[in-house]
Design a protein around this motif. Structure first.
Motif, PDB file in Angstrom:
ATOM      1  N   GLY A  16       0.832  -1.203   0.000  1.00  0.00           N
ATOM      2  CA  GLY A  16       0.000   0.000   0.000  1.00  0.00           C
ATOM      3  C   GLY A  16       0.865   1.251   0.000  1.00  0.00           C
ATOM      4  O   GLY A  16       1.972   1.267  -0.547  1.00  0.00           O
ATOM      5  N   CYS A  57       3.974  -8.879  -2.161  1.00  0.00           N
ATOM      6  CA  CYS A  57       2.759  -9.554  -1.689  1.00  0.00           C
ATOM      7  C   CYS A  57       1.752  -8.536  -1.193  1.00  0.00           C
ATOM      8  O   CYS A  57       2.096  -7.637  -0.429  1.00  0.00           O
ATOM      9  CB  CYS A  57       3.115 -10.502  -0.541  1.00  0.00           C
ATOM     10  N   ASP A  58       0.544  -8.673  -1.660  1.00  0.00           N
ATOM     11  CA  ASP A  58      -0.566  -7.905  -1.083  1.00  0.00           C
ATOM     12  C   ASP A  58      -1.814  -8.755  -1.257  1.00  0.00           C
ATOM     13  O   ASP A  58      -1.941  -9.465  -2.265  1.00  0.00           O
ATOM     14  CB  ASP A  58      -0.739  -6.547  -1.781  1.00  0.00           C
ATOM     15  N   GLU A  59      -2.707  -8.664  -0.247  1.00  0.00           N
ATOM     16  CA  GLU A  59      -3.941  -9.457  -0.391  1.00  0.00           C
ATOM     17  C   GLU A  59      -4.773  -8.912  -1.559  1.00  0.00           C
ATOM     18  O   GLU A  59      -5.588  -9.635  -2.114  1.00  0.00           O
ATOM     19  CB  GLU A  59      -4.736  -9.489   0.915  1.00  0.00           C
ATOM     20  N   LEU A  87       4.888  -4.344   5.821  1.00  0.00           N
ATOM     21  CA  LEU A  87       4.307  -3.020   5.581  1.00  0.00           C
ATOM     22  C   LEU A  87       2.784  -3.091   5.553  1.00  0.00           C
ATOM     23  O   LEU A  87       2.121  -2.379   4.794  1.00  0.00           O
ATOM     24  CB  LEU A  87       4.842  -2.455   4.245  1.00  0.00           C
ATOM     25  N   THR A  88       2.252  -3.955   6.385  1.00  0.00           N
ATOM     26  CA  THR A  88       0.811  -4.193   6.446  1.00  0.00           C
ATOM     27  C   THR A  88       0.179  -3.328   7.531  1.00  0.00           C
ATOM     28  O   THR A  88       0.884  -2.695   8.320  1.00  0.00           O
ATOM     29  CB  THR A  88       0.570  -5.658   6.844  1.00  0.00           C
ATOM     30  N   LEU A 129      -1.250  -7.049  11.620  1.00  0.00           N
ATOM     31  CA  LEU A 129      -0.595  -8.136  10.877  1.00  0.00           C
ATOM     32  C   LEU A 129       0.923  -8.144  11.047  1.00  0.00           C
ATOM     33  O   LEU A 129       1.585  -9.075  10.610  1.00  0.00           O
ATOM     34  CB  LEU A 129      -0.926  -8.019   9.389  1.00  0.00           C
ATOM     35  N   HIS A 130       1.458  -7.090  11.685  1.00  0.00           N
ATOM     36  CA  HIS A 130       2.923  -7.061  11.837  1.00  0.00           C
ATOM     37  C   HIS A 130       3.406  -8.320  12.557  1.00  0.00           C
ATOM     38  O   HIS A 130       4.359  -8.972  12.120  1.00  0.00           O
ATOM     39  CB  HIS A 130       3.370  -5.824  12.622  1.00  0.00           C
ATOM     40  N   PRO A 139       3.616   1.406  14.255  1.00  0.00           N
ATOM     41  CA  PRO A 139       4.139   0.927  15.524  1.00  0.00           C
ATOM     42  C   PRO A 139       4.444  -0.568  15.416  1.00  0.00           C
ATOM     43  O   PRO A 139       3.825  -1.243  14.598  1.00  0.00           O
ATOM     44  CB  PRO A 139       2.992   1.195  16.504  1.00  0.00           C
ATOM     45  N   ALA A 173      10.717   0.747  11.541  1.00  0.00           N
ATOM     46  CA  ALA A 173      10.873   1.933  10.676  1.00  0.00           C
ATOM     47  C   ALA A 173      10.513   3.234  11.404  1.00  0.00           C
ATOM     48  O   ALA A 173       9.629   3.969  10.982  1.00  0.00           O
ATOM     49  CB  ALA A 173      10.032   1.760   9.410  1.00  0.00           C
ATOM     50  N   VAL A 195      11.584   6.123  11.132  1.00  0.00           N
ATOM     51  CA  VAL A 195      12.493   6.707  10.139  1.00  0.00           C
ATOM     52  C   VAL A 195      12.987   8.110  10.499  1.00  0.00           C
ATOM     53  O   VAL A 195      14.039   8.522  10.029  1.00  0.00           O
ATOM     54  CB  VAL A 195      11.858   6.737   8.731  1.00  0.00           C
ATOM     55  N   TYR A 196      12.229   8.822  11.343  1.00  0.00           N
ATOM     56  CA  TYR A 196      12.655  10.198  11.640  1.00  0.00           C
ATOM     57  C   TYR A 196      13.899  10.232  12.518  1.00  0.00           C
ATOM     58  O   TYR A 196      14.583  11.240  12.598  1.00  0.00           O
ATOM     59  CB  TYR A 196      11.508  10.985  12.277  1.00  0.00           C
ATOM     60  N   TRP A 222      -8.635   0.842   8.312  1.00  0.00           N
ATOM     61  CA  TRP A 222      -8.086   0.062   9.434  1.00  0.00           C
ATOM     62  C   TRP A 222      -7.510   0.962  10.521  1.00  0.00           C
ATOM     63  O   TRP A 222      -7.488   0.596  11.692  1.00  0.00           O
ATOM     64  CB  TRP A 222      -7.049  -0.945   8.926  1.00  0.00           C
ATOM     65  N   ARG A 223      -7.030   2.157  10.137  1.00  0.00           N
ATOM     66  CA  ARG A 223      -6.423   3.058  11.126  1.00  0.00           C
ATOM     67  C   ARG A 223      -7.392   3.492  12.221  1.00  0.00           C
ATOM     68  O   ARG A 223      -6.967   3.903  13.294  1.00  0.00           O
ATOM     69  CB  ARG A 223      -5.892   4.313  10.423  1.00  0.00           C
ATOM     70  N   PHE A 269      13.423   7.430   4.340  1.00  0.00           N
ATOM     71  CA  PHE A 269      13.413   5.962   4.312  1.00  0.00           C
ATOM     72  C   PHE A 269      14.751   5.388   3.833  1.00  0.00           C
ATOM     73  O   PHE A 269      14.975   4.186   3.932  1.00  0.00           O
ATOM     74  CB  PHE A 269      12.246   5.471   3.435  1.00  0.00           C
TER      75      PHE A 269
HETATM   76  N1  LIG Z   1       7.104   5.193   8.963  1.00  0.00           N
HETATM   77  C1  LIG Z   1       6.138   6.027   8.592  1.00  0.00           C
HETATM   78  O1  LIG Z   1       6.334   7.235   8.583  1.00  0.00           O
HETATM   79  C2  LIG Z   1       4.801   5.461   8.187  1.00  0.00           C
HETATM   80  C3  LIG Z   1       3.911   6.230   7.422  1.00  0.00           C
HETATM   81  C4  LIG Z   1       2.696   5.634   7.004  1.00  0.00           C
HETATM   82  C5  LIG Z   1       2.387   4.339   7.396  1.00  0.00           C
HETATM   83  N2  LIG Z   1       3.256   3.636   8.186  1.00  0.00           N
HETATM   84  C6  LIG Z   1       2.943   2.261   8.638  1.00  0.00           C
HETATM   85  O2  LIG Z   1       2.979   1.385   7.523  1.00  0.00           O
HETATM   86  C7  LIG Z   1       2.009   0.350   7.679  1.00  0.00           C
HETATM   87  C8  LIG Z   1       1.091   0.330   6.475  1.00  0.00           C
HETATM   88  O3  LIG Z   1       0.479   1.599   6.342  1.00  0.00           O
HETATM   89  P1  LIG Z   1      -0.037   2.152   4.923  1.00  0.00           P
HETATM   90  O4  LIG Z   1      -0.291   3.590   5.087  1.00  0.00           O
HETATM   91  O5  LIG Z   1       0.868   1.703   3.849  1.00  0.00           O
HETATM   92  O6  LIG Z   1      -1.437   1.375   4.829  1.00  0.00           O
HETATM   93  P2  LIG Z   1      -2.187   0.917   3.505  1.00  0.00           P
HETATM   94  O7  LIG Z   1      -3.552   0.535   3.935  1.00  0.00           O
HETATM   95  O8  LIG Z   1      -2.014   1.931   2.421  1.00  0.00           O
HETATM   96  O9  LIG Z   1      -1.384  -0.380   3.032  1.00  0.00           O
HETATM   97  C9  LIG Z   1      -1.445  -1.614   3.716  1.00  0.00           C
HETATM   98  C10 LIG Z   1      -1.453  -2.705   2.652  1.00  0.00           C
HETATM   99  O10 LIG Z   1      -1.473  -3.981   3.308  1.00  0.00           O
HETATM  100  C11 LIG Z   1      -2.299  -4.823   2.538  1.00  0.00           C
HETATM  101  N3  LIG Z   1      -2.776  -5.958   3.352  1.00  0.00           N
HETATM  102  C12 LIG Z   1      -3.742  -5.945   4.287  1.00  0.00           C
HETATM  103  N4  LIG Z   1      -3.927  -7.188   4.774  1.00  0.00           N
HETATM  104  C13 LIG Z   1      -3.051  -7.989   4.122  1.00  0.00           C
HETATM  105  C14 LIG Z   1      -2.778  -9.389   4.175  1.00  0.00           C
HETATM  106  N5  LIG Z   1      -3.442 -10.223   4.993  1.00  0.00           N
HETATM  107  N6  LIG Z   1      -1.822  -9.873   3.359  1.00  0.00           N
HETATM  108  C15 LIG Z   1      -1.151  -9.060   2.500  1.00  0.00           C
HETATM  109  N7  LIG Z   1      -1.377  -7.722   2.422  1.00  0.00           N
HETATM  110  C16 LIG Z   1      -2.310  -7.212   3.223  1.00  0.00           C
HETATM  111  C17 LIG Z   1      -3.433  -3.937   2.078  1.00  0.00           C
HETATM  112  O11 LIG Z   1      -4.117  -4.476   0.970  1.00  0.00           O
HETATM  113  C18 LIG Z   1      -2.690  -2.649   1.754  1.00  0.00           C
HETATM  114  O12 LIG Z   1      -2.300  -2.575   0.402  1.00  0.00           O
HETATM  115  C19 LIG Z   1       1.297   0.637   9.003  1.00  0.00           C
HETATM  116  O13 LIG Z   1       1.882  -0.115  10.033  1.00  0.00           O
HETATM  117  C20 LIG Z   1       1.560   2.119   9.225  1.00  0.00           C
HETATM  118  O14 LIG Z   1       1.540   2.501  10.593  1.00  0.00           O
HETATM  119  C21 LIG Z   1       4.447   4.179   8.565  1.00  0.00           C
END
Ligand SMILES: NC(=O)c1ccc[n+]([C@@H]2O[C@H](COP(=O)([O-])OP(=O)(O)OC[C@H]3O[C@@H](n4cnc5c(N)ncnc54)[C@H](O)[C@@H]3O)[C@@H](O)[C@H]2O)c1
Length: 368
Positions: free
Chosen positions: A10, A40-42, A78-79, A83-84, A103, A128, A130-131, A173-174, A313
């Motif tokens: 995502g 991989c993405d669902e 990155l889910t 799911l982490h 987190p 991550a 990252v900051y 989900w958030r 990143f």
């Molecule tokens: N470090 C940062 O600054 C930062 C910024 C944004 C998000 N994040 C973190 O990154 C993670 C993802 O956030 P996002 O904004 O990309 O969310 P998002 O919803 O855009 O992406 C998540 C992806 O995971 C996929 N997914 C869900 N269930 C799945 C499964 N069972 N198998 C495979 N894929 C699956 C979804 O289809 C989606 O594409 C979160 O933990 C979020 O906190 C971190």
């Protein structure tokens, strides 16, 4: 060659993949060679699109085909937050290196299980935040360590967004406790708590008020905070405060912090992300330092050319592939992720959320 699998393609996959691909361009032969092996993405179409953009050979829609794949050495998780733990723990059991988004997990229990799995695996297990390695933040840490402002007395920070201020912004989900674990305090606050720990040491006590300003959205109810105010006491006696919000009108990725020291202070704001303001010696003057090659973590040989958000990143990507190649690195670990999760949970536990009706009424009042 480090063969990398990405689970969840995502939003956040884009800067991670961009950063991994940039490594040889930035550091040339010094960086371990990588192969972006599988996406991989669902939502298979989303993974296919990421694979097209970033030149990833294989696409799967079941994460177990990444975590158990003998042709994969390292996995980016990155889910959504819930799911982490399942994905990363299974990958660790298969001996993979992990870079997990923040987190670390949706609960303290899952974060602790991740730490245990990482210890048992003995592979790289990074979060991550990252900051932490942003050049201006690194300079701030170096200045504090060098005694430039004396002992830190207080740390105050905010991370504001207004992306969810619009009531029509759909519930994703958030906004679900069962998937995210926490709201803005976990999402944005975890970055600030990580920064606080690197400047000030461990958090000894926490007190918070969380609010859910908008308790229902298209798609359902919201059972996490969308704004939080947190007071901190550090183990060394210094104090601090954090404010996080997804509903802060006019604020976009607005991260700012200040460290007040015994005889100086340091101020950072993302709107001027390539500068650091320092007061020391002459307390009547603020020095604005332009970040450049003289400072740790700069990516370009010229001062003032500036880095952007996606560049944050790059150090995380570098530390991850270095660690996967067996090189010593300094990067946020799962232990850091657990420590942050404990502060978030304690903050939420200390809070007395206002009743949803009262929040809704006060929001309606501010709309008039
Ligand atoms: N470090 C940062 O600054 C930062 C910024 C944004 C998000 N994040 C973190 O990154 C993670 C993802 O956030 P996002 O904004 O990309 O969310 P998002 O919803 O855009 O992406 C998540 C992806 O995971 C996929 N997914 C869900 N269930 C799945 C499964 N069972 N198998 C495979 N894929 C699956 C979804 O289809 C989606 O594409 C979160 O933990 C979020 O906190 C971190």
């Amino acid at each position: 060659l480090i063969r990398i699998g990405v689970v969840g393609t995502g939003f956040i996959a884009r800067p991670h993949l961009q950063a991994l691909r940039a490594l040889p361009e930035i550091w040339g032969a010094d960086v371990p060679r990588i192969d972006l092996s599988v996406a991989c993405d669902e939502r298979r179409a989303v993974a296919e699109e990421a694979a097209r953009r970033h030149g990833i050979a294989r696409v799967v829609d079941d994460w177990r085909r990444v975590t158990g794949d003998p042709e994969v050495d390292a996995v980016l998780v990155l889910t959504p937050n819930d799911l982490h733990a399942p994905v990363a723990i299974d990958a660790l059991r298969h001996g993979k290196h992990i870079l997990c988004e923040k987190p670390l997990a949706d609960t303290v229990e899952s974060a602790a299980a991740l730490c245990a799995a990482a210890r048992a695996a003995g592979t790289a297990a990074q979060v991550a935040f990252v900051y932490r390695e942003w050049p201006a933040v690194r300079l701030a840490r170096a200045l504090v360590a060098a005694g430039e402002i004396g002992s830190p007395l207080a740390f105050h920070a905010r991370f504001y967004h207004d992306y969810a201020l619009d009531r029509a912004h759909p519930r994703s989900w958030r906004f679900e406790r069962a998937r995210a674990g926490a709201g803005s305090i976990g999402d944005l606050g975890s970055h600030l708590i990580d920064l606080a720990r690197t400047f000030m040491g461990e958090v000894g006590a926490v007190q918070a008020r969380t609010r859910t300003v908008i308790p229902a959205r298209p798609g359902g109810g919201v059972d996490v905070d969308d704004a939080a105010d947190v007071w901190l006491e550090f183990a060394g006696g210094a104090t601090g405060s954090l404010a996080t919000s997804w509903v802060a009108a006019g604020h976009k990725t607005d991260i700012a912090f200040e460290i007040l020291g015994e005889h100086g202070s340091i101020r950072f704001a993302w709107q001027r992300a390539n500068e650091l303001d320092v007061v020391s010696g002459d307390l009547d003057a603020v020095r604005s330092i332009a970040i450049g090659p003289a400072h740790p973590g700069a990516l370009w040989p010229i001062a003032g050319v500036g880095l952007g958000w996606a560049d944050a990143f790059v150090p995380a990507a570098r530390a991850f592939v270095d660690a996967a190649a067996g090189r010593p690195v300094s990067a946020p670990t799962f232990e850091d992720g657990l420590a942050v999760a404990e502060v978030v949970a304690a903050a939420i536990g200390s809070s007395r959320p206002l009743a949803a009706e009262a929040s809704a009424a006060s929001h309606a009042a501010t709309q008039r």
